[in-house]
Design a protein around this motif. Structure first.
Motif, PDB file in Angstrom:
ATOM      1  N   LEU A 243       0.631  -1.223  -0.265  1.00 33.31           N
ATOM      2  CA  LEU A 243       0.137  -0.208  -0.250  1.00 33.31           C
ATOM      3  C   LEU A 243       0.509   1.331  -0.033  1.00 33.31           C
ATOM      4  O   LEU A 243       0.898   1.615  -1.211  1.00 33.31           O
ATOM      5  N   GLY A 244       2.059   1.161   0.757  1.00 32.25           N
ATOM      6  CA  GLY A 244       2.814   2.643   0.959  1.00 32.25           C
ATOM      7  C   GLY A 244       3.502   2.827  -0.469  1.00 32.25           C
ATOM      8  O   GLY A 244       3.829   4.149  -0.929  1.00 32.25           O
ATOM      9  N   MET A 245       3.537   1.474  -0.885  1.00 28.48           N
ATOM     10  CA  MET A 245       4.832   1.658  -2.593  1.00 28.48           C
ATOM     11  C   MET A 245       3.741   2.240  -3.384  1.00 28.48           C
ATOM     12  O   MET A 245       3.663   3.226  -4.436  1.00 28.48           O
ATOM     13  N   ALA A 246       2.244   2.066  -3.305  1.00 26.21           N
ATOM     14  CA  ALA A 246       1.632   2.304  -4.132  1.00 26.21           C
ATOM     15  C   ALA A 246       0.214   3.948  -3.869  1.00 26.21           C
ATOM     16  O   ALA A 246       0.810   4.414  -4.669  1.00 26.21           O
ATOM     17  N   VAL A 247       0.304   4.827  -3.165  1.00 21.39           N
ATOM     18  CA  VAL A 247       0.525   5.620  -2.282  1.00 21.39           C
ATOM     19  C   VAL A 247       1.268   6.285  -2.907  1.00 21.39           C
ATOM     20  O   VAL A 247       0.998   7.636  -1.804  1.00 21.39           O
ATOM     21  N   ALA A 259       1.592   2.121  10.123  1.00 23.37           N
ATOM     22  CA  ALA A 259       0.860   2.677   8.778  1.00 23.37           C
ATOM     23  C   ALA A 259      -0.516   4.109   9.194  1.00 23.37           C
ATOM     24  O   ALA A 259      -0.971   4.405   8.893  1.00 23.37           O
ATOM     25  N   ARG A 260      -0.770   3.499  10.709  1.00 20.11           N
ATOM     26  CA  ARG A 260      -1.720   4.184  11.579  1.00 20.11           C
ATOM     27  C   ARG A 260      -1.664   5.539  11.344  1.00 20.11           C
ATOM     28  O   ARG A 260      -0.355   5.959  11.798  1.00 20.11           O
ATOM     29  N   GLY A 261      -2.418   6.331  11.245  1.00 13.72           N
ATOM     30  CA  GLY A 261      -2.172   7.569  10.803  1.00 13.72           C
ATOM     31  C   GLY A 261      -1.576   8.293   9.567  1.00 13.72           C
ATOM     32  O   GLY A 261      -1.706   9.419   9.949  1.00 13.72           O
ATOM     33  N   MET A 501      -4.734  -4.898   6.208  1.00 15.50           N
ATOM     34  CA  MET A 501      -6.245  -3.589   5.225  1.00 15.50           C
ATOM     35  C   MET A 501      -6.729  -4.294   6.651  1.00 15.50           C
ATOM     36  O   MET A 501      -7.058  -2.899   6.937  1.00 15.50           O
ATOM     37  N   GLY A 502      -7.217  -4.821   6.948  1.00 19.88           N
ATOM     38  CA  GLY A 502      -8.528  -5.297   7.236  1.00 19.88           C
ATOM     39  C   GLY A 502      -7.941  -4.858   9.218  1.00 19.88           C
ATOM     40  O   GLY A 502      -8.744  -3.971   9.637  1.00 19.88           O
ATOM     41  N   GLU A 503      -7.077  -4.450   9.900  1.00 21.67           N
ATOM     42  CA  GLU A 503      -6.033  -4.506  10.454  1.00 21.67           C
ATOM     43  C   GLU A 503      -6.326  -2.459  10.653  1.00 21.67           C
ATOM     44  O   GLU A 503      -7.337  -1.926  11.984  1.00 21.67           O
ATOM     45  N   LEU A 504      -6.306  -2.462   9.309  1.00 20.91           N
ATOM     46  CA  LEU A 504      -6.010  -0.550   9.246  1.00 20.91           C
ATOM     47  C   LEU A 504      -7.455  -0.075   9.317  1.00 20.91           C
ATOM     48  O   LEU A 504      -7.952   1.277   9.453  1.00 20.91           O
ATOM     49  N   VAL A 510     -10.215  -5.629   2.920  1.00 23.78           N
ATOM     50  CA  VAL A 510      -9.251  -6.232   3.576  1.00 23.78           C
ATOM     51  C   VAL A 510      -8.358  -6.814   2.570  1.00 23.78           C
ATOM     52  O   VAL A 510      -7.300  -7.310   2.805  1.00 23.78           O
ATOM     53  N   THR A 511      -8.132  -6.237   1.700  1.00 29.37           N
ATOM     54  CA  THR A 511      -6.770  -5.895   0.844  1.00 29.37           C
ATOM     55  C   THR A 511      -6.473  -5.009  -0.072  1.00 29.37           C
ATOM     56  O   THR A 511      -6.578  -3.956   0.034  1.00 29.37           O
ATOM     57  N   VAL A 512      -5.258  -5.337  -0.478  1.00 25.33           N
ATOM     58  CA  VAL A 512      -4.714  -4.010  -0.844  1.00 25.33           C
ATOM     59  C   VAL A 512      -5.578  -2.835  -1.889  1.00 25.33           C
ATOM     60  O   VAL A 512      -5.405  -1.528  -1.829  1.00 25.33           O
TER      61      VAL A 512
END
Length: 521
Positions: A243-247, A259-261, A501-504, A510-512
């Motif tokens: 996710l970090g690479m995608a955004v 990743a939180r926040g 993703m489910g935790e975030l 629940v998927t990227v």
């Protein structure tokens, strides 16, 4: 200070035309070194150099130099290296000698003549450390794959080696078991051991690693930080890294906490509608099931339909494999009723070697197609070629299946079992030992079976796979089978099986891919 060193090491297995390791130079010090790379890239071979299995057991051609705890690996017998280097195989069954857990863990101590009282104390410590003290008197043959994995690790720890080499140690473990193994690795690293781990499930290990080595086609990178490795492109990156690479996050997050926040806001999250399914394909009515005459599952009332993928989750040793074998018709219920539609049932067990008997990969697939279809010889050949291509096995078509890596053998077993059009498809830990690309190929095959009308049942600890393919999720725990619902509920925050993703995003996705589809623009 290096505990093990490889200096321009090149190695080829007997009969191989290309090296498995190519000019590898590494210094491995205390703490966790994570080996990351695609299936068949050379990670397992590199681990086997450390305890002398390469070259002493496997043979082959070797050049360069390797030392472990000051011992020259090429010149030192493996029995001597084993006092200093503990090894845990991808397939723990390969190392087992005795029938009971206690005797198996004590085996190495017996070999060095340790006094009985000290032996008992060390065995107890190793079992406690890994959360399996309750298995002490159990027969090894009655344990689940994940329980056997932890027993093998306990057996490697009792000699208190200076180096511990672990090959896919969490690949068969439930979340609690995987966490306990990672915690043990961290503790060992802090105590000064060199812990070298080859792994594809990186969610827990990546943040814990002192250094990461990327292994590609037999070449090994210089050790780098976890953050640098993530930026360099991990072949099986955790969801938060993906996710970090995608955004475009910098630095990349290595954990959900990182990743939180920073997680982007989502819009338009409407729950997906349940898929239309066909007739009931298998069902249990007030059934009791067990591998012996003692039930491990009782009062089971569940069913699966054509055109549906049911995922089984739950702790190791609680009956997922027992349930799969009952669906497949390999074990009758102890009480109650089990019904299934007429037709072909395809079953892939946890241990892929149990399903492989032919001299080549191609012959494994051809055998299934010849036995289960009325197609012509040319159509059978075409079908086999298509399955080889679909699972990325074309280059391995003429190889002997049992000579392949664990992940490659798993793909061959799936290709051979799922070729054609089974009416019921059952897979037990199908992505064990697989990198991301291989996992995606398996997911594609499973989704294809569903779309052709098969009733698919998969037992897995790979929550990323479950999130990608599940129509609904069942939990097998404490003698019962419970409906957890669709993956957006079953794998979200608050569940022990939650994806990153489910935790975030507690309300899903629940998927990227699901998150990116709803990112606020």
């Amino acid at each position: 200070m290096a505990v093990a060193t490889l200096d321009r090491l090149t190695y080829a297995y007997p009969g191989s035309t290309s090296p498995a390791l190519r000019d590898v130079s590494l210094d491995l010090g205390p703490g966790i070194t994570l080996l990351a790379g695609r299936s068949g890239s050379g990670k397992s071979t590199l681990l086997r150099v450390l305890d002398g299995l390469v070259p002493h057991f496997h043979g082959g051609r070797i050049s360069g130099r390797a030392t472990a705890v000051g011992e020259d690996v090429v010149r030192t017998p493996t029995r001597r290296l084993a006092r200093h280097v503990g090894f845990v195989f991808q397939d723990p069954e390969l190392s087992f000698v005795y029938g009971t857990v206690e005797r198996e863990v004590a085996f190495a101590l017996e070999n060095v003549g340790m006094p009985r009282e000290e032996m008992r104390r060390r065995v107890g410590e190793a079992l406690e450390r890994l959360g399996i003290a309750g298995l002490r008197t159990r027969q090894v043959g009655t344990l689940s794959g994940g329980e056997r994995q932890r027993v093998a690790l306990a057996a490697a720890l009792v000699l208190r080696p200076a180096v511990i080499a672990l090959d896919e140690p969490t690949s068969q473990l439930d979340p609690v078991g995987a966490a306990s193994v990672v915690a043990a690795c961290v503790e060992l690293g802090r105590a000064g051991l060199a812990v070298v781990v080859a792994e594809h499930r990186l969610e827990r290990l990546l943040p814990a690693a002192e250094r990461v080595v990327l292994v590609t086609d037999g070449h090994a990178s210089s050790p780098m930080s976890a953050g640098a490795a993530a930026a360099a492109g991990l072949p099986s990156a955790p969801q938060v890294v993906e996710l970090g690479m995608a955004v475009g996050w910098l630095p990349l997050p290595l954990s959900v906490v990182d990743a939180r926040g920073r997680a982007p806001a989502l819009v338009g999250r409407n729950g997906s509608r349940p898929r239309a399914t066909g007739d009931v394909a298998w069902s249990f009515e007030n059934a009791s099931l067990g591998p012996t005459d003692v039930p491990v599952l009782e009062a089971i009332d569940i069913a699966g339909r054509r055109g549906e993928i049911v995922i089984l989750v739950g702790p190791n040793g609680h009956g997922k494999t027992t349930l799969l074998r009952a669906i497949a018709g390999l074990r009758d219920p102890l009480a109650g009723r089990v019904e299934r539609i007429p037709g072909r049932v395809a079953y892939v067990p946890q241990n892929p070697a149990a399903a492989l008997h032919r001299p080549t990969v191609r012959e494994e697939i051809l055998l299934t197609l010849r036995r289960t279809t009325s197609a012509s010889a040319s159509e059978v050949e075409t079908g086999a070629a298509a399955m080889l291509a679909r699972l990325g096995l074309a280059e391995l078509a003429e190889r002997y299946p049992r000579d392949l890596s664990s992940g490659e053998r798993q793909r061959v077993a799936i290709a051979a079992s799922m070729a054609g059009s089974p009416d019921i498809a059952i897979l037990d830990e199908p992505t064990r030992g697989m990198d991301r690309a291989s996992r995606e190929r398996i997911a594609s095959v499973i989704l294809g079976l569903r779309d052709r009308g098969a009733a698919v049942v998969v037992a897995t600890h790979d929550t990323t796979l479950a999130a990608d393919i599940a129509d609904r999720v069942l939990e097998v725990r404490d003698g019962r089978v419970a409906e957890l619902g669709p993956p957006t509920r079953a794998l979200s925050d608050g569940s022990p099986y939650a994806t990153q993703m489910g935790e975030l995003y507690p309300e899903g996705p629940v998927t990227v891919a699901g998150v990116l589809a709803h990112v606020a623009r």
